[in-house]
Write a protein that holds these residues in place. Sequence first.
Motif, short mmCIF file in Angstrom:
data_model
loop_
_atom_site.label_atom_id
_atom_site.label_comp_id
_atom_site.label_asym_id
_atom_site.label_seq_id
_atom_site.Cartn_x
_atom_site.Cartn_y
_atom_site.Cartn_z
N MET A 1 0.84 -1.18 0.00
CA MET A 1 0.00 0.00 0.00
C MET A 1 0.88 1.24 0.00
O MET A 1 1.89 1.30 0.67
CB MET A 1 -0.90 0.02 1.23
N VAL A 2 0.49 2.24 -0.76
CA VAL A 2 1.21 3.49 -0.83
C VAL A 2 0.38 4.56 -0.14
O VAL A 2 -0.81 4.70 -0.41
CB VAL A 2 1.47 3.90 -2.29
N LEU A 3 0.99 5.32 0.76
CA LEU A 3 0.30 6.39 1.45
C LEU A 3 0.54 7.68 0.69
O LEU A 3 1.68 8.07 0.43
CB LEU A 3 0.84 6.51 2.88
N GLN A 4 -0.54 8.36 0.30
CA GLN A 4 -0.43 9.56 -0.49
C GLN A 4 -0.87 10.77 0.33
O GLN A 4 -1.80 10.70 1.12
CB GLN A 4 -1.32 9.46 -1.74
N LEU A 10 -4.75 12.31 3.39
CA LEU A 10 -3.92 11.12 3.29
C LEU A 10 -4.78 10.01 2.76
O LEU A 10 -5.84 9.73 3.30
CB LEU A 10 -3.36 10.72 4.66
N THR A 11 -4.35 9.34 1.69
CA THR A 11 -5.12 8.24 1.16
C THR A 11 -4.24 7.02 1.06
O THR A 11 -3.03 7.11 0.89
CB THR A 11 -5.69 8.56 -0.24
N THR A 12 -4.85 5.85 1.15
CA THR A 12 -4.14 4.61 0.93
C THR A 12 -4.55 4.07 -0.42
O THR A 12 -5.71 4.13 -0.81
CB THR A 12 -4.49 3.56 2.00
N SER A 13 -3.58 3.56 -1.15
CA SER A 13 -3.90 2.96 -2.45
C SER A 13 -3.17 1.65 -2.58
O SER A 13 -2.04 1.50 -2.14
CB SER A 13 -3.49 3.91 -3.59
N ALA A 14 -3.82 0.67 -3.15
CA ALA A 14 -3.22 -0.64 -3.35
C ALA A 14 -3.22 -0.94 -4.84
O ALA A 14 -3.74 -0.18 -5.65
CB ALA A 14 -4.02 -1.70 -2.59
N SER A 15 -2.65 -2.08 -5.21
CA SER A 15 -2.59 -2.43 -6.63
C SER A 15 -3.96 -2.65 -7.21
O SER A 15 -4.18 -2.47 -8.40
CB SER A 15 -1.72 -3.68 -6.80
N ALA A 16 -4.91 -3.08 -6.38
CA ALA A 16 -6.28 -3.28 -6.86
C ALA A 16 -7.22 -2.53 -5.94
O ALA A 16 -6.99 -2.47 -4.73
CB ALA A 16 -6.64 -4.77 -6.84
N PRO A 17 -8.27 -1.90 -6.45
CA PRO A 17 -9.17 -1.13 -5.60
C PRO A 17 -9.93 -2.02 -4.63
O PRO A 17 -10.26 -3.16 -4.93
CB PRO A 17 -10.12 -0.46 -6.61
N SER A 18 -10.21 -1.50 -3.45
CA SER A 18 -10.95 -2.24 -2.44
C SER A 18 -12.43 -1.97 -2.60
O SER A 18 -12.84 -0.88 -2.94
CB SER A 18 -10.50 -1.82 -1.04
N ALA A 19 -13.26 -2.98 -2.35
CA ALA A 19 -14.70 -2.80 -2.41
C ALA A 19 -15.18 -1.94 -1.25
O ALA A 19 -16.22 -1.31 -1.33
CB ALA A 19 -15.40 -4.15 -2.38
N ALA A 36 -3.16 7.51 10.21
CA ALA A 36 -2.57 6.97 8.98
C ALA A 36 -1.47 5.96 9.28
O ALA A 36 -1.27 5.00 8.52
CB ALA A 36 -2.01 8.11 8.13
N ARG A 37 -0.75 6.14 10.39
CA ARG A 37 0.33 5.20 10.74
C ARG A 37 -0.18 3.80 10.99
O ARG A 37 0.58 2.83 10.92
CB ARG A 37 1.09 5.71 11.96
N ALA A 38 -1.46 3.66 11.28
CA ALA A 38 -2.03 2.34 11.59
C ALA A 38 -2.25 1.50 10.35
O ALA A 38 -2.35 0.27 10.45
CB ALA A 38 -3.35 2.49 12.35
N PHE A 39 -2.33 2.13 9.20
CA PHE A 39 -2.71 1.40 7.99
C PHE A 39 -1.47 1.13 7.14
O PHE A 39 -1.02 1.97 6.37
CB PHE A 39 -3.75 2.21 7.20
N THR A 40 -0.92 -0.08 7.32
CA THR A 40 0.30 -0.45 6.63
C THR A 40 0.08 -1.54 5.59
O THR A 40 1.00 -1.91 4.89
CB THR A 40 1.36 -0.93 7.63
N GLY A 41 -1.15 -2.06 5.50
CA GLY A 41 -1.46 -3.09 4.51
C GLY A 41 -2.39 -2.54 3.44
O GLY A 41 -2.69 -1.36 3.40
N ASP A 42 -2.83 -3.43 2.56
CA ASP A 42 -3.75 -3.00 1.51
C ASP A 42 -5.09 -2.60 2.11
O ASP A 42 -5.54 -3.12 3.12
CB ASP A 42 -3.98 -4.15 0.52
N GLY A 218 -5.19 1.79 18.40
CA GLY A 218 -6.61 1.44 18.28
C GLY A 218 -7.03 1.18 16.85
O GLY A 218 -7.74 0.21 16.56
N PHE A 219 -6.59 2.02 15.94
CA PHE A 219 -6.92 1.79 14.54
C PHE A 219 -6.21 0.57 13.99
O PHE A 219 -6.76 -0.15 13.14
CB PHE A 219 -6.61 3.04 13.70
N GLY A 220 -5.00 0.31 14.46
CA GLY A 220 -4.31 -0.90 14.03
C GLY A 220 -5.08 -2.16 14.42
O GLY A 220 -5.21 -3.10 13.63
#
Length: 236
Positions: A1-4, A10-19, A36-42, A218-220
């Motif tokens: 996941m790339v953090l933009q 701040l948005t998270t983007s992965a190789s395929a869009p999430s439903a 944002a630091r909590a979201f390290t995966g897709d 908590g978000f993690g």
Amino acid sequence: MVLQVQEGLLTTSASAPSAVRILVATAVPAERDAVARAFTGDGGVDVIAAGVGPAAAAAATATALATTRYTLVVSAGIAGGFQPEAPVGSLVIADEITVADLGAETPDGFLPVTDLGFGTVTHRPPHALVRELAAATGARTGAVLTVSTVTGTAARAAELRARHPGALAEAMEGFGVAEAAAAHGVPVLELRAVSNPVGPRDRAAWRIGDALAALTAGFGKSATVLESWNWHDLSR
């Protein structure tokens, strides 16, 4: 996941869009970055610093909802906690999001706007989702009050508790976020980390850094619940 990062978003983007796509609305950049630091995966999560207070929060959230289709909106950040139920450093998830100062003062006391025949003062997040997130994070559940003026005296804290005995915390944005979400037909949550007691202001005793760390944690811990939740059944 790339953090933009773009213009405060701040948005998270992965190789395929999430439903599933989730909007998290915080007040200030420090809170935004902690989430944002909590979201390290897709995953599909947008985190915004919407501004301080219910009006700014409502405007920014409504703008985001008008341009992107979201599955869930979360109001998040640090908060004051009512003692001893919500100690400093703890997490609180709202089972109701209530605006505490929208109404009128009368000789007999405060009247909420609903008693005047207008609008609403409370939004209720999905009960089952609140319950599962609380189990995953160890958060306490109760009312989170939205105020436009932060409580600074013991008398005001006691007044709020008398009117809202189930309140665990107060913050400044949740009701604005919830109003915008309701207008767009999107469910809402509020997750807060307690940085200080509600009552007399003692800035030297505030633990903002600890609260921001608790917000990240908590978000993690929430990520698995949010990813696996049955979004077609939010009536539970």
